[in-house]
Design a protein around this motif. Sequence first.
Motif, short mmCIF file in Angstrom:
data_model
loop_
_atom_site.label_atom_id
_atom_site.label_comp_id
_atom_site.label_asym_id
_atom_site.label_seq_id
_atom_site.Cartn_x
_atom_site.Cartn_y
_atom_site.Cartn_z
N THR A 146 5.05 -0.16 67.29
CA THR A 146 4.12 0.88 66.86
C THR A 146 2.85 0.25 66.30
O THR A 146 2.80 -0.96 66.05
CB THR A 146 4.74 1.74 65.74
OG1 THR A 146 4.97 0.88 64.61
CG2 THR A 146 6.05 2.37 66.18
N GLU A 147 1.84 1.09 66.08
CA GLU A 147 0.62 0.60 65.44
C GLU A 147 0.93 0.01 64.08
O GLU A 147 0.30 -0.95 63.64
CB GLU A 147 -0.38 1.75 65.28
CG GLU A 147 -0.93 2.22 66.61
CD GLU A 147 -1.89 3.40 66.47
OE1 GLU A 147 -2.49 3.57 65.38
OE2 GLU A 147 -2.03 4.15 67.45
N ALA A 148 1.91 0.61 63.41
CA ALA A 148 2.24 0.14 62.05
C ALA A 148 2.74 -1.30 62.06
O ALA A 148 2.47 -2.06 61.13
CB ALA A 148 3.28 1.06 61.43
N HIS A 149 3.47 -1.69 63.14
CA HIS A 149 3.91 -3.08 63.21
C HIS A 149 2.72 -4.03 63.21
O HIS A 149 2.69 -5.03 62.51
CB HIS A 149 4.73 -3.34 64.49
CG HIS A 149 6.11 -2.78 64.43
ND1 HIS A 149 6.49 -1.71 65.19
CD2 HIS A 149 7.18 -3.14 63.70
CE1 HIS A 149 7.75 -1.42 64.93
NE2 HIS A 149 8.20 -2.27 64.03
N LEU A 150 1.72 -3.69 64.03
CA LEU A 150 0.55 -4.57 64.11
C LEU A 150 -0.27 -4.50 62.83
O LEU A 150 -0.76 -5.52 62.34
CB LEU A 150 -0.31 -4.21 65.32
CG LEU A 150 0.37 -4.35 66.68
CD1 LEU A 150 -0.67 -4.33 67.80
CD2 LEU A 150 1.16 -5.64 66.77
N VAL A 169 12.84 -7.00 73.18
CA VAL A 169 13.78 -6.36 74.12
C VAL A 169 13.48 -4.87 74.26
O VAL A 169 13.75 -4.27 75.29
CB VAL A 169 15.25 -6.55 73.62
CG1 VAL A 169 16.24 -6.16 74.70
CG2 VAL A 169 15.49 -7.99 73.15
N HIS A 170 12.92 -4.28 73.19
CA HIS A 170 12.59 -2.84 73.19
C HIS A 170 11.11 -2.64 72.88
O HIS A 170 10.76 -2.13 71.81
CB HIS A 170 13.43 -2.10 72.15
CG HIS A 170 14.90 -2.13 72.41
ND1 HIS A 170 15.48 -1.38 73.41
CD2 HIS A 170 15.89 -2.84 71.83
CE1 HIS A 170 16.78 -1.62 73.43
NE2 HIS A 170 17.06 -2.51 72.48
N PRO A 171 10.23 -3.05 73.81
CA PRO A 171 8.79 -2.98 73.49
C PRO A 171 8.33 -1.55 73.18
O PRO A 171 7.32 -1.36 72.51
CB PRO A 171 8.11 -3.53 74.74
CG PRO A 171 9.15 -3.54 75.80
CD PRO A 171 10.48 -3.62 75.14
N GLU A 172 9.09 -0.55 73.68
CA GLU A 172 8.69 0.84 73.39
C GLU A 172 8.79 1.16 71.90
O GLU A 172 8.24 2.14 71.43
CB GLU A 172 9.53 1.82 74.24
CG GLU A 172 10.99 2.01 73.82
CD GLU A 172 11.92 0.85 74.24
OE1 GLU A 172 11.43 -0.12 74.86
OE2 GLU A 172 13.13 0.91 73.92
#
Length: 243
Positions: free
Chosen positions: A149-153, A143-146
């Motif tokens: 972050t890189e850290a999530h990936l 819902v909030h793609p903004e």
Amino acid sequence: MDGNGRWAKKRHLPRFAGHKRGVDAVRSTVRACVRRNISHLTLFAFSSENWRRPAEEVSLLMKLFRAVLERDVDVLHEQGVRLRVIGDIEAFDDHLQNLILRSMERTAGNTRLTLTIAANYGGHWDIAQAVRRALAETPELAVHPERITEAHLARHVTLADAPEPDLFIRTGGEQRISNFLLWQLAYTELYFTDTFWPDFSPAELDKAIASYQQRERRFGRTSEQVEAGETGPPYLSGAHTEC
Ligand code: IPE
Ligand code: MG
């Protein structure tokens, strides 16, 4: 691990003879890494794109993978090797999938060397599965793609719990990444050799390591900063990163 087919062709042998000799090179390279106290070795055995090969070669490669797992896991276990497989293993038959899972479980407690086999692996697949896992873990990101972050990936790509790779070696003369660890190789030193994989020996490994030792790793910094002792990758790998 490239060059099996050409190794065989040079000797007027079927391509599969090259793959079989390639397994010997895997065995000696694993032993050499254990002796050199290398903590992680990741081998690209079968790419997402290798399904495009003639059906007979694909089927022989699957049989070989199965035979190696059946034969070698005991020896790997005795050497203190932890075996992991990365890639979309659901495409393999049930028997092979079970064998992979049992081999990983059996060696899970070993700490001398983590040997990762990339099988039905692709760097694009890896990033896509990281996105899927990040969204499954934190549904509000959809819902909030903004907020992605890189850290999530970094936390969800394969090898997230391993150190960033120091050295990439490609045998067989091509100078390409060919959809290997695209995310993880961001700051890895690249080394290319014309040696065909079946001829890759501990001496060849030492040549690659010697070349690596000549490199200055700056991770985006200047030489002066590195000389002043500022070292380390630009960001920590996923497992250590707070989101
Ligand atoms: C690499 O050797 C092994 C696999 C991809 C399974 P190749 O089979 O690509 O060998 P060449 O490139 O034809 O010599
Ligand atoms: Mg090839």
